[in-house]
Design a protein around this motif. Structure first.
Motif, PDB file in Angstrom:
ATOM      1  N   GLU A   4      23.375 -12.715  34.834  1.00 57.29           N
ATOM      2  CA  GLU A   4      24.598 -12.733  35.672  1.00 57.29           C
ATOM      3  C   GLU A   4      24.107 -12.989  37.399  1.00 57.29           C
ATOM      4  O   GLU A   4      24.958 -12.989  38.088  1.00 57.29           O
ATOM      5  N   LYS A   5      22.794 -12.598  37.503  1.00 58.56           N
ATOM      6  CA  LYS A   5      22.349 -12.858  38.878  1.00 58.56           C
ATOM      7  C   LYS A   5      20.810 -13.611  38.754  1.00 58.56           C
ATOM      8  O   LYS A   5      20.017 -13.332  37.866  1.00 58.56           O
ATOM      9  N   ILE A   6      20.539 -14.136  39.832  1.00 53.23           N
ATOM     10  CA  ILE A   6      19.174 -14.886  40.146  1.00 53.23           C
ATOM     11  C   ILE A   6      18.114 -13.622  40.561  1.00 53.23           C
ATOM     12  O   ILE A   6      18.670 -12.772  41.699  1.00 53.23           O
ATOM     13  N   LEU A   7      17.076 -13.446  40.216  1.00 52.19           N
ATOM     14  CA  LEU A   7      16.403 -12.377  40.282  1.00 52.19           C
ATOM     15  C   LEU A   7      15.022 -12.604  41.486  1.00 52.19           C
ATOM     16  O   LEU A   7      14.395 -11.788  41.976  1.00 52.19           O
ATOM     17  N   GLY A   8      15.096 -14.025  41.746  1.00 56.19           N
ATOM     18  CA  GLY A   8      14.090 -14.510  42.758  1.00 56.19           C
ATOM     19  C   GLY A   8      13.678 -15.776  42.433  1.00 56.19           C
ATOM     20  O   GLY A   8      14.241 -16.458  41.624  1.00 56.19           O
ATOM     21  N   ASN A   9      12.526 -16.326  43.070  1.00 60.53           N
ATOM     22  CA  ASN A   9      12.082 -17.730  42.533  1.00 60.53           C
ATOM     23  C   ASN A   9      10.583 -17.600  42.353  1.00 60.53           C
ATOM     24  O   ASN A   9       9.789 -16.876  43.093  1.00 60.53           O
ATOM     25  N   LEU A  10      10.132 -18.568  41.434  1.00 60.96           N
ATOM     26  CA  LEU A  10       8.771 -18.504  41.087  1.00 60.96           C
ATOM     27  C   LEU A  10       7.730 -18.886  42.373  1.00 60.96           C
ATOM     28  O   LEU A  10       6.657 -18.515  42.156  1.00 60.96           O
ATOM     29  N   HIS A  11       8.389 -19.502  43.330  1.00 58.25           N
ATOM     30  CA  HIS A  11       7.550 -19.784  44.456  1.00 58.25           C
ATOM     31  C   HIS A  11       7.104 -18.515  45.400  1.00 58.25           C
ATOM     32  O   HIS A  11       6.205 -18.514  46.060  1.00 58.25           O
ATOM     33  N   ASP A  12       7.842 -17.586  45.062  1.00 58.64           N
ATOM     34  CA  ASP A  12       7.832 -16.318  45.976  1.00 58.64           C
ATOM     35  C   ASP A  12       7.096 -15.170  45.158  1.00 58.64           C
ATOM     36  O   ASP A  12       6.944 -14.051  45.856  1.00 58.64           O
ATOM     37  N   ILE A  13       6.705 -15.178  43.679  1.00 60.55           N
ATOM     38  CA  ILE A  13       6.274 -14.155  43.138  1.00 60.55           C
ATOM     39  C   ILE A  13       4.976 -14.603  42.417  1.00 60.55           C
ATOM     40  O   ILE A  13       4.673 -15.940  42.242  1.00 60.55           O
ATOM     41  N   ASP A  14       4.171 -13.658  42.054  1.00 60.87           N
ATOM     42  CA  ASP A  14       2.848 -13.873  41.156  1.00 60.87           C
ATOM     43  C   ASP A  14       3.365 -13.641  39.759  1.00 60.87           C
ATOM     44  O   ASP A  14       3.770 -12.568  39.629  1.00 60.87           O
ATOM     45  N   ILE A  45      20.474 -18.783  26.102  1.00 60.24           N
ATOM     46  CA  ILE A  45      20.791 -18.164  27.380  1.00 60.24           C
ATOM     47  C   ILE A  45      22.126 -18.443  27.820  1.00 60.24           C
ATOM     48  O   ILE A  45      22.393 -19.798  27.824  1.00 60.24           O
ATOM     49  N   GLY A  46      22.989 -17.436  28.152  1.00 60.32           N
ATOM     50  CA  GLY A  46      24.240 -17.737  28.827  1.00 60.32           C
ATOM     51  C   GLY A  46      24.166 -17.275  30.322  1.00 60.32           C
ATOM     52  O   GLY A  46      23.597 -16.489  30.554  1.00 60.32           O
ATOM     53  N   ILE A  47      24.500 -18.217  30.996  1.00 56.83           N
ATOM     54  CA  ILE A  47      24.514 -17.914  32.557  1.00 56.83           C
ATOM     55  C   ILE A  47      25.935 -17.711  33.173  1.00 56.83           C
ATOM     56  O   ILE A  47      26.745 -19.018  33.021  1.00 56.83           O
ATOM     57  N   ARG A  48      26.115 -16.700  33.714  1.00 59.57           N
ATOM     58  CA  ARG A  48      27.483 -16.373  34.298  1.00 59.57           C
ATOM     59  C   ARG A  48      27.244 -15.786  35.693  1.00 59.57           C
ATOM     60  O   ARG A  48      27.182 -14.633  35.483  1.00 59.57           O
ATOM     61  N   LEU A  49      27.059 -16.343  36.462  1.00 57.09           N
ATOM     62  CA  LEU A  49      26.563 -15.737  37.877  1.00 57.09           C
ATOM     63  C   LEU A  49      27.701 -15.203  38.424  1.00 57.09           C
ATOM     64  O   LEU A  49      28.956 -15.573  38.683  1.00 57.09           O
ATOM     65  N   SER A  50      27.517 -13.871  38.926  1.00 55.49           N
ATOM     66  CA  SER A  50      28.369 -12.941  39.845  1.00 55.49           C
ATOM     67  C   SER A  50      28.745 -13.585  41.170  1.00 55.49           C
ATOM     68  O   SER A  50      29.892 -13.411  41.709  1.00 55.49           O
ATOM     69  N   GLU A  51      27.693 -14.044  41.648  1.00 53.05           N
ATOM     70  CA  GLU A  51      27.907 -14.483  43.006  1.00 53.05           C
ATOM     71  C   GLU A  51      27.811 -16.145  42.856  1.00 53.05           C
ATOM     72  O   GLU A  51      27.250 -16.682  42.118  1.00 53.05           O
ATOM     73  N   HIS A  52      28.794 -16.980  43.717  1.00 56.95           N
ATOM     74  CA  HIS A  52      28.699 -18.197  43.879  1.00 56.95           C
ATOM     75  C   HIS A  52      27.464 -18.809  44.631  1.00 56.95           C
ATOM     76  O   HIS A  52      27.536 -18.810  45.883  1.00 56.95           O
ATOM     77  N   ARG A  53      26.556 -19.357  43.962  1.00 59.94           N
ATOM     78  CA  ARG A  53      25.371 -19.934  44.742  1.00 59.94           C
ATOM     79  C   ARG A  53      24.870 -21.067  43.783  1.00 59.94           C
ATOM     80  O   ARG A  53      25.011 -21.075  42.539  1.00 59.94           O
ATOM     81  N   LYS A  54      24.201 -22.078  44.637  1.00 61.77           N
ATOM     82  CA  LYS A  54      23.555 -23.110  43.851  1.00 61.77           C
ATOM     83  C   LYS A  54      22.372 -22.607  42.884  1.00 61.77           C
ATOM     84  O   LYS A  54      21.553 -21.761  43.539  1.00 61.77           O
ATOM     85  N   ILE A  55      22.104 -22.776  41.822  1.00 58.50           N
ATOM     86  CA  ILE A  55      20.942 -22.648  41.105  1.00 58.50           C
ATOM     87  C   ILE A  55      19.774 -23.572  41.462  1.00 58.50           C
ATOM     88  O   ILE A  55      20.027 -24.789  41.681  1.00 58.50           O
ATOM     89  N   ASN A  56      18.621 -23.117  41.917  1.00 56.34           N
ATOM     90  CA  ASN A  56      17.575 -23.807  42.465  1.00 56.34           C
ATOM     91  C   ASN A  56      16.509 -23.945  41.213  1.00 56.34           C
ATOM     92  O   ASN A  56      16.130 -22.945  40.676  1.00 56.34           O
ATOM     93  N   ASP A  57      15.386 -24.874  41.494  1.00 56.50           N
ATOM     94  CA  ASP A  57      14.054 -24.970  40.551  1.00 56.50           C
ATOM     95  C   ASP A  57      13.244 -24.094  40.799  1.00 56.50           C
ATOM     96  O   ASP A  57      13.264 -23.547  41.919  1.00 56.50           O
ATOM     97  N   GLY A  58      12.764 -23.308  39.984  1.00 57.92           N
ATOM     98  CA  GLY A  58      12.080 -22.169  39.954  1.00 57.92           C
ATOM     99  C   GLY A  58      12.807 -20.743  39.959  1.00 57.92           C
ATOM    100  O   GLY A  58      12.039 -19.550  40.026  1.00 57.92           O
ATOM    101  N   ASP A  59      14.217 -20.711  39.761  1.00 57.71           N
ATOM    102  CA  ASP A  59      14.913 -19.580  39.750  1.00 57.71           C
ATOM    103  C   ASP A  59      14.634 -18.665  38.773  1.00 57.71           C
ATOM    104  O   ASP A  59      14.679 -19.319  37.395  1.00 57.71           O
ATOM    105  N   ILE A  60      14.483 -17.354  38.857  1.00 58.32           N
ATOM    106  CA  ILE A  60      14.144 -16.585  38.064  1.00 58.32           C
ATOM    107  C   ILE A  60      15.453 -15.852  37.397  1.00 58.32           C
ATOM    108  O   ILE A  60      16.078 -15.274  38.024  1.00 58.32           O
ATOM    109  N   LEU A  61      15.608 -16.175  36.130  1.00 62.40           N
ATOM    110  CA  LEU A  61      16.892 -15.677  35.326  1.00 62.40           C
ATOM    111  C   LEU A  61      16.749 -14.365  34.646  1.00 62.40           C
ATOM    112  O   LEU A  61      17.411 -13.402  34.590  1.00 62.40           O
ATOM    113  N   TYR A  62      15.304 -14.342  34.436  1.00 64.31           N
ATOM    114  CA  TYR A  62      15.093 -12.960  33.590  1.00 64.31           C
ATOM    115  C   TYR A  62      13.471 -12.493  33.787  1.00 64.31           C
ATOM    116  O   TYR A  62      12.683 -13.545  33.744  1.00 64.31           O
ATOM    117  N   MET A  63      13.058 -11.269  34.044  1.00 63.98           N
ATOM    118  CA  MET A  63      11.790 -10.871  33.990  1.00 63.98           C
ATOM    119  C   MET A  63      11.595  -9.423  33.510  1.00 63.98           C
ATOM    120  O   MET A  63      12.406  -8.638  33.810  1.00 63.98           O
TER     121      MET A  63
END
Length: 154
Positions: A4-14, A45-63
């Motif tokens: 339901e939400k994006i947790l961050g992006n691979l470009h920003d984490i180790d 995987i079902g993706i149902r984003l609570s906020e309306h935003r564009k999904i980006n390459d590298g977005d983290i869906l689960y961690m």
């Protein structure tokens, strides 16, 4: 699994030794709020984003401590054009805009999804387009709007 939400992006984490699983989301699906996909490791995987935003390459869906599930936007056929001047850039964007196709920008080049008639048009106009495989990311947002005109009638 429902995301339901994006947790961050691979470009920003180790990633720190976590197993990386990916979900391919095509460039034309990045604005959808609801998607159903299988990951590269076979998870549904079902993706149902609570906020309306564009999904980006590298977005983290689960961690968690052992794995990360992230978005991969696969490469697709594109028309790549490298303008030589601002006049070229403006003219190209005008021609592309008249075709109502999405536009993607990189440092020094323009990319659009491959369409043979558009490739031929751009070649005919002398823009030296190239057909390549690339990730279509960094799309120029196009906001649809309507015009309301007020007329006074006597």
């Amino acid at each position: 699994m429902i995301i339901e939400k994006i947790l961050g992006n691979l470009h920003d984490i180790d990633v720190k030794g976590r197993k990386l699983d990916t979900i391919d989301i095509e460039w034309y699906e990045v604005n959808k709020k609801i998607l159903k996909k299988d990951s590269s490791l076979g998870k549904e995987i079902g993706i149902r984003l609570s906020e309306h935003r564009k999904i980006n390459d590298g977005d983290i869906l689960y961690m968690d401590d052992s794995e990360i599930i992230a978005v991969n936007i696969p490469e697709s056929e594109v028309i790549l054009i490298e303008p030589k001047s601002m006049v070229d850039m403006g003219t190209m964007c005008y021609e592309i805009g008249n075709q109502h196709v999405p536009l993607f920008l990189t440092e020094g080049s323009i990319m659009i999804p491959y369409e043979k008639p558009l490739m031929e048009l751009l070649d005919k106009k002398g823009f030296n387009p190239k057909k390549e495989m690339r990730k279509l990311v960094n799309g120029v947002e196009c906001h649809k709007h309507s015009h309301h005109h007020q007329h006074e009638h006597e």
